[in-house]
Design a protein around this motif. Structure first.
Motif, PDB file in Angstrom:
ATOM      1  N   LEU A 121       8.380  -5.746  -7.434  1.00  0.00           N
ATOM      2  CA  LEU A 121       8.025  -4.652  -8.331  1.00  0.00           C
ATOM      3  C   LEU A 121       7.742  -5.129  -9.745  1.00  0.00           C
ATOM      4  O   LEU A 121       7.032  -4.457 -10.496  1.00  0.00           O
ATOM      5  N   ASN A 122       8.280  -6.284 -10.119  1.00  0.00           N
ATOM      6  CA  ASN A 122       8.039  -6.837 -11.453  1.00  0.00           C
ATOM      7  C   ASN A 122       6.741  -7.627 -11.540  1.00  0.00           C
ATOM      8  O   ASN A 122       6.339  -8.018 -12.634  1.00  0.00           O
ATOM      9  N   ARG A 123       6.092  -7.864 -10.426  1.00  0.00           N
ATOM     10  CA  ARG A 123       4.814  -8.576 -10.444  1.00  0.00           C
ATOM     11  C   ARG A 123       3.734  -7.666 -11.021  1.00  0.00           C
ATOM     12  O   ARG A 123       3.804  -6.446 -10.845  1.00  0.00           O
ATOM     13  N   PRO A 124       2.727  -8.264 -11.660  1.00  0.00           N
ATOM     14  CA  PRO A 124       1.615  -7.434 -12.166  1.00  0.00           C
ATOM     15  C   PRO A 124       0.957  -6.615 -11.051  1.00  0.00           C
ATOM     16  O   PRO A 124       0.592  -5.461 -11.253  1.00  0.00           O
ATOM     17  N   THR A 125       0.845  -7.216  -9.874  1.00  0.00           N
ATOM     18  CA  THR A 125       0.312  -6.512  -8.712  1.00  0.00           C
ATOM     19  C   THR A 125       1.232  -6.780  -7.529  1.00  0.00           C
ATOM     20  O   THR A 125       1.090  -7.792  -6.834  1.00  0.00           O
ATOM     21  N   PRO A 126       2.199  -5.890  -7.306  1.00  0.00           N
ATOM     22  CA  PRO A 126       3.121  -6.095  -6.181  1.00  0.00           C
ATOM     23  C   PRO A 126       2.378  -6.116  -4.840  1.00  0.00           C
ATOM     24  O   PRO A 126       1.376  -5.425  -4.671  1.00  0.00           O
ATOM     25  N   ASP A 127       2.871  -6.933  -3.924  1.00  0.00           N
ATOM     26  CA  ASP A 127       2.315  -6.998  -2.572  1.00  0.00           C
ATOM     27  C   ASP A 127       2.784  -5.751  -1.822  1.00  0.00           C
ATOM     28  O   ASP A 127       3.957  -5.626  -1.465  1.00  0.00           O
ATOM     29  N   ARG A 128       1.862  -4.856  -1.577  1.00  0.00           N
ATOM     30  CA  ARG A 128       2.176  -3.568  -0.962  1.00  0.00           C
ATOM     31  C   ARG A 128       2.871  -3.722   0.390  1.00  0.00           C
ATOM     32  O   ARG A 128       3.837  -3.018   0.695  1.00  0.00           O
ATOM     33  N   ASP A 129       2.378  -4.641   1.209  1.00  0.00           N
ATOM     34  CA  ASP A 129       2.979  -4.845   2.527  1.00  0.00           C
ATOM     35  C   ASP A 129       4.398  -5.395   2.416  1.00  0.00           C
ATOM     36  O   ASP A 129       5.279  -5.012   3.187  1.00  0.00           O
ATOM     37  N   GLU A 130       4.617  -6.283   1.448  1.00  0.00           N
ATOM     38  CA  GLU A 130       5.960  -6.841   1.253  1.00  0.00           C
ATOM     39  C   GLU A 130       6.921  -5.768   0.744  1.00  0.00           C
ATOM     40  O   GLU A 130       8.065  -5.683   1.187  1.00  0.00           O
TER      41      GLU A 130
END
Length: 114
Positions: A62-71
């Motif tokens: 969630l802290n990533r600029p673009t979270p991996d939706r599948d993860e």
């Protein structure tokens, strides 16, 4: 899990967040704040190490600029299963059990909205 007031308060806050807000309006920032609260509440509970690990991984996503939706979806499903397992465990009781079961359902439903 459920043995201290901070855990109880986090359960209430989590349920309130997802019951008050439409799933689509829950932001990554709100998720991180809830996760931080849960990690603090669970830090002295050796029985929930796998929950702590999943929460930490979800927080990182969630802290990533673009979270991996599948993860994110996979981690929410994992947490849903873990919460349900704790709710059905030998130390679960009363209102706490019902709250955990509700949270498990909410996490799975939320993951399905992604």
């Amino acid at each position: 899990m459920g043995t201290n007031i901070l855990e109880q308060r986090m359960l209430e806050d989590t349920l309130e967040t997802f019951q008050t807000d439409a799933y689509s309006s829950v932001t990554s920032e709100q998720g991180v704040m809830l996760i931080d609260g849960w990690l603090q509440a669970l830090e002295n509970d050796p029985n929930v190490e796998t929950v702590q690990q999943a929460l930490t991984q979800l927080r990182e996503q969630l802290n990533r600029p673009t979270p991996d939706r599948d993860e994110v979806k996979s981690l929410l499903i994992l947490l849903s299963d873990q919460v349900k397992e704790i709710a059905q465990g030998p130390s679960a009781e009363g209102q706490w059990t019902g709250g955990l079961q509700s949270m498990g359902v909410i996490l799975r439903d939320f993951s399905n909205q992604l």
